[in-house]
Design a protein around this motif. Sequence first.
Motif, PDB file in Angstrom:
ATOM      1  N   HIS A  94       0.816  -1.223   0.000  1.00 33.42           N
ATOM      2  CA  HIS A  94       0.000   0.000   0.000  1.00 33.42           C
ATOM      3  C   HIS A  94       0.847   1.269   0.000  1.00 33.42           C
ATOM      4  CE1 HIS A  94       0.896  -0.769   4.263  1.00 33.42           C
ATOM      5  NE2 HIS A  94       0.779   0.526   4.426  1.00 33.42           N
ATOM      6  N   VAL A 139     -10.704   4.060   9.181  1.00 34.92           N
ATOM      7  CA  VAL A 139     -10.803   3.060   8.105  1.00 34.92           C
ATOM      8  C   VAL A 139     -10.241   1.708   8.513  1.00 34.92           C
ATOM      9  CG1 VAL A 139     -10.738   4.838   6.322  1.00 34.92           C
ATOM     10  CG2 VAL A 139      -8.598   3.762   7.068  1.00 34.92           C
ATOM     11  N   GLU A 180      -3.053   0.481   6.094  1.00 33.27           N
ATOM     12  CA  GLU A 180      -3.083  -0.101   4.757  1.00 33.27           C
ATOM     13  C   GLU A 180      -4.370   0.236   4.011  1.00 33.27           C
ATOM     14  OE1 GLU A 180      -4.778  -3.032   7.687  1.00 33.27           O
ATOM     15  OE2 GLU A 180      -3.050  -1.687   7.578  1.00 33.27           O
ATOM     16  N   ASN A 181      -5.388   0.693   4.727  1.00 36.47           N
ATOM     17  CA  ASN A 181      -6.666   1.046   4.099  1.00 36.47           C
ATOM     18  C   ASN A 181      -6.822   2.550   3.857  1.00 36.47           C
ATOM     19  OD1 ASN A 181      -7.524  -1.665   4.217  1.00 36.47           O
ATOM     20  ND2 ASN A 181      -8.186  -1.399   6.340  1.00 36.47           N
ATOM     21  N   GLU A 200      -6.557   6.630   9.966  1.00 37.80           N
ATOM     22  CA  GLU A 200      -6.195   5.233  10.204  1.00 37.80           C
ATOM     23  C   GLU A 200      -7.197   4.554  11.133  1.00 37.80           C
ATOM     24  OE1 GLU A 200      -2.402   2.692  12.012  1.00 37.80           O
ATOM     25  OE2 GLU A 200      -2.231   4.854  11.635  1.00 37.80           O
TER      26      GLU A 200
END
Length: 410
Positions: free
Chosen positions: A91, A128, A132-133, A125
């Motif tokens: 990511h 979500v 990584e999202n 962070e």
Amino acid sequence: MHDAEAGFGIRSSTTRTCTLTGEVTRKEYVCCKQGYALTSNVSCKRRRRGSTRTGCKAKLAILKVKDKNKYIVVRFNEVHNHDMTTVDKVHLLRSHRNLTESAKVYSADMSKVNIPIHKQLSLLEVQVGGLENVGLVKRDVYNYLRDVREEVIGHDAEQLNEHFMAEQEKNESFYFKMEVDSEGRMGNVLWSDARSRRAYGFYGDVVVFDTTFNTNRYGMVFKPLLGVNNHRQTVLFACAFLTSGTTDSFVWLLEEFKKSMPGEPPKMIITDQDTAMSKAIVVTLTTTFHRYCIWHILNKITEKPGIGECFSEMCKCIWGMDKKEEFDAKWEEIITNNRLKNHAWLSSIHAMRENWVPSYVKHVFSAGMSSSQRAKSCHSFFKQYINRKNTLMDSLYILRELLFHEDTRS
């Protein structure tokens, strides 16, 4: 295999367009590790980074078919000469990151109140469910905000004027004045909303003014003019951006302040010992008593060599003497006993005692204030949200949210 699963980044390499229509006729995409990094013999102390290019030959080329509205793959090489990026780091690849419109709006709103970018990312962070999202990194946000600020440069003053005019259309009691020189460049600015002007009508007998706070990227000086209400709460009368801290700028500010406020000029104004401000007050506020901030003076006493030993005695003399004669007698005694007769600075502040010593100034209503610490505290509060990277509109938006917005003021 899909690039997200394979774990490599891509970038656009070559683009060909039709000279007549501007339509893309050929496009090539390569691995992010294609080619080799440039080398230099120049010695440099910058942090050394690992090599990111390995000469990878992986490539995808597509070509537009003539007279048809479709593209075909004309070259494809899926072989890489390097290890794939691991799943937990994929990511972070540039081609996998995307600053969406919603993320731009979110960051812009957060930045208006100067929430640091690393905190913005921490909030995202959590929202979500993991970094990584999020789909972006700090550098993406920094670059976006930089581009936004660059777009504003050259139009900031115009936007500020349009904003003030819009506020005045909403409420005719909103007051602003903006200096513009012969070349159309913005100079000093002062503004005050209806609530602040109304507050001056009730509590404008004493005004506190401090001359030490800068803000925004243009180096303009931010100046709030403050007072205190019947509940001992700080109230704001007006705000200003000044191009400099000269006497002329302060004269302009005080003249516009008098025009903007209802009723008579203040009975007392409390400032530090700024020479330019003192001269401006003499010119503009002829009926106003000018009181020097006692906190500044006492703070300087502790810094002067040879005085610290008798600081406690001086404080008792300054605060404990009710009559002028008592103060003068006690002051003389302290100066003589501590052999400070020839101390030039002490002589200078004693000469202007009528502007700061309580026993000399108690005949003028001061609303219980003897220093400009309210302005200092206000500046300290502003500095949590405002910095020198802010444009004028950034600063104005923050100030409006903190001070002028009806939902945030009681």
